[in-house]
Design a protein around this motif. Structure first.
Motif, PDB file in Angstrom:
ATOM      1  N   THR A  95       0.772  -1.383  -0.246  1.00  0.00           N
ATOM      2  CA  THR A  95       0.096   0.063  -0.557  1.00  0.00           C
ATOM      3  C   THR A  95       1.102   1.217  -0.179  1.00  0.00           C
ATOM      4  N   GLY A  96       0.676   2.352  -0.217  1.00  0.00           N
ATOM      5  CA  GLY A  96       1.308   3.625  -0.395  1.00  0.00           C
ATOM      6  C   GLY A  96       1.301   4.063   1.460  1.00  0.00           C
ATOM      7  N   ASP A  97       0.906   3.582   1.930  1.00  0.00           N
ATOM      8  CA  ASP A  97       1.678   3.723   3.754  1.00  0.00           C
ATOM      9  C   ASP A  97       2.507   2.744   4.059  1.00  0.00           C
ATOM     10  N   GLU A  98       2.604   1.979   2.955  1.00  0.00           N
ATOM     11  CA  GLU A  98       3.869   0.411   3.229  1.00  0.00           C
ATOM     12  C   GLU A  98       4.849   1.306   3.297  1.00  0.00           C
ATOM     13  N   LEU A  99       4.991   1.533   1.201  1.00  0.00           N
ATOM     14  CA  LEU A  99       6.098   2.163   0.883  1.00  0.00           C
ATOM     15  C   LEU A  99       6.249   3.650   1.273  1.00  0.00           C
ATOM     16  N   LEU A 100       5.774   4.599   2.220  1.00  0.00           N
ATOM     17  CA  LEU A 100       6.443   5.351   2.841  1.00  0.00           C
ATOM     18  C   LEU A 100       6.950   4.773   3.465  1.00  0.00           C
ATOM     19  N   GLN A 101       6.240   4.031   4.368  1.00  0.00           N
ATOM     20  CA  GLN A 101       7.570   4.184   5.771  1.00  0.00           C
ATOM     21  C   GLN A 101       8.628   3.243   5.640  1.00  0.00           C
ATOM     22  N   MET A 102       8.683   2.346   4.529  1.00  0.00           N
ATOM     23  CA  MET A 102       9.816   1.791   4.182  1.00  0.00           C
ATOM     24  C   MET A 102      10.901   3.056   3.725  1.00  0.00           C
ATOM     25  N   LEU A 103      10.588   3.910   2.905  1.00  0.00           N
ATOM     26  CA  LEU A 103      11.357   4.588   2.423  1.00  0.00           C
ATOM     27  C   LEU A 103      12.130   5.895   3.528  1.00  0.00           C
ATOM     28  N   LYS A 104      10.890   6.636   5.115  1.00  0.00           N
ATOM     29  CA  LYS A 104      11.255   6.570   6.035  1.00  0.00           C
ATOM     30  C   LYS A 104      12.437   5.900   6.841  1.00  0.00           C
ATOM     31  N   THR A 105      11.923   4.374   6.601  1.00  0.00           N
ATOM     32  CA  THR A 105      13.640   3.599   7.295  1.00  0.00           C
ATOM     33  C   THR A 105      14.071   3.429   6.854  1.00  0.00           C
ATOM     34  N   ARG A 106      14.817   3.597   5.445  1.00  0.00           N
ATOM     35  CA  ARG A 106      15.921   3.601   4.620  1.00  0.00           C
ATOM     36  C   ARG A 106      16.870   4.745   4.456  1.00  0.00           C
ATOM     37  N   LYS A 107      15.752   5.983   4.912  1.00  0.00           N
ATOM     38  CA  LYS A 107      16.776   7.248   4.723  1.00  0.00           C
ATOM     39  C   LYS A 107      16.936   7.511   6.214  1.00  0.00           C
ATOM     40  N   GLY A 108      16.724   6.659   7.357  1.00  0.00           N
ATOM     41  CA  GLY A 108      16.453   6.847   8.732  1.00  0.00           C
ATOM     42  C   GLY A 108      16.215   7.649   8.953  1.00  0.00           C
ATOM     43  N   ASN A 109      15.020   7.674   8.958  1.00  0.00           N
ATOM     44  CA  ASN A 109      13.701   8.461   9.943  1.00  0.00           C
ATOM     45  C   ASN A 109      12.298   7.580   9.861  1.00  0.00           C
ATOM     46  N   PRO A 110      12.921   7.289  11.579  1.00  0.00           N
ATOM     47  CA  PRO A 110      11.832   5.908  11.556  1.00  0.00           C
ATOM     48  C   PRO A 110      10.224   6.524  11.731  1.00  0.00           C
TER      49      PRO A 110
END
Length: 110
Positions: A95-110
């Motif tokens: 889902t869109g939310d899951e993608l955003l969460q994944m991108l945030k964790t990859r950038k180091g922003n939990p």
């Protein structure tokens, strides 16, 4: 000024007029032209006179071959990226939310 001489100022003023444009450009070309660019074809490796700095193939045949090669590679990379994404989410589309969460964790922003 004799009839053999060319008034460069007059020629440059008329360069925008369609009727005389080609003639005037031919007259001015030795004064304003750049040296020809040479480039190497990415397909056959041959040298050619490049019309622009972005030119990378020497002929229509090489352009077609380049589009086929690089287009296939680009599509393959896209398929691999989509498959990797599906694998990350257990074979289902995220889902869109899951993608955003994944991108945030990859950038180091939990």
């Amino acid at each position: 000024m004799t009839s053999d001489q060319i008034d460069l100022f007059e020629v440059s003023e008329n360069i925008g007029k369609n009727s005389e444009r080609r003639e005037n450009q031919a007259i001015l070309e030795p004064f304003i032209s750049e040296p020809p660019r040479t480039a190497t074809c990415v397909i056959c490796g041959g040298e050619f006179a490049a019309a622009t700095s972005r030119a990378n193939s020497c002929s229509d045949a090489c352009r077609r071959e380049r589009r086929l090669r690089y287009g296939a590679a680009y599509r393959q990379q896209g398929r691999q990226a989509r498959q990797q994404l599906l694998d990350m989410f257990g074979g289902r589309r995220p889902t869109g939310d899951e993608l955003l969460q994944m991108l945030k964790t990859r950038k180091g922003n939990p």
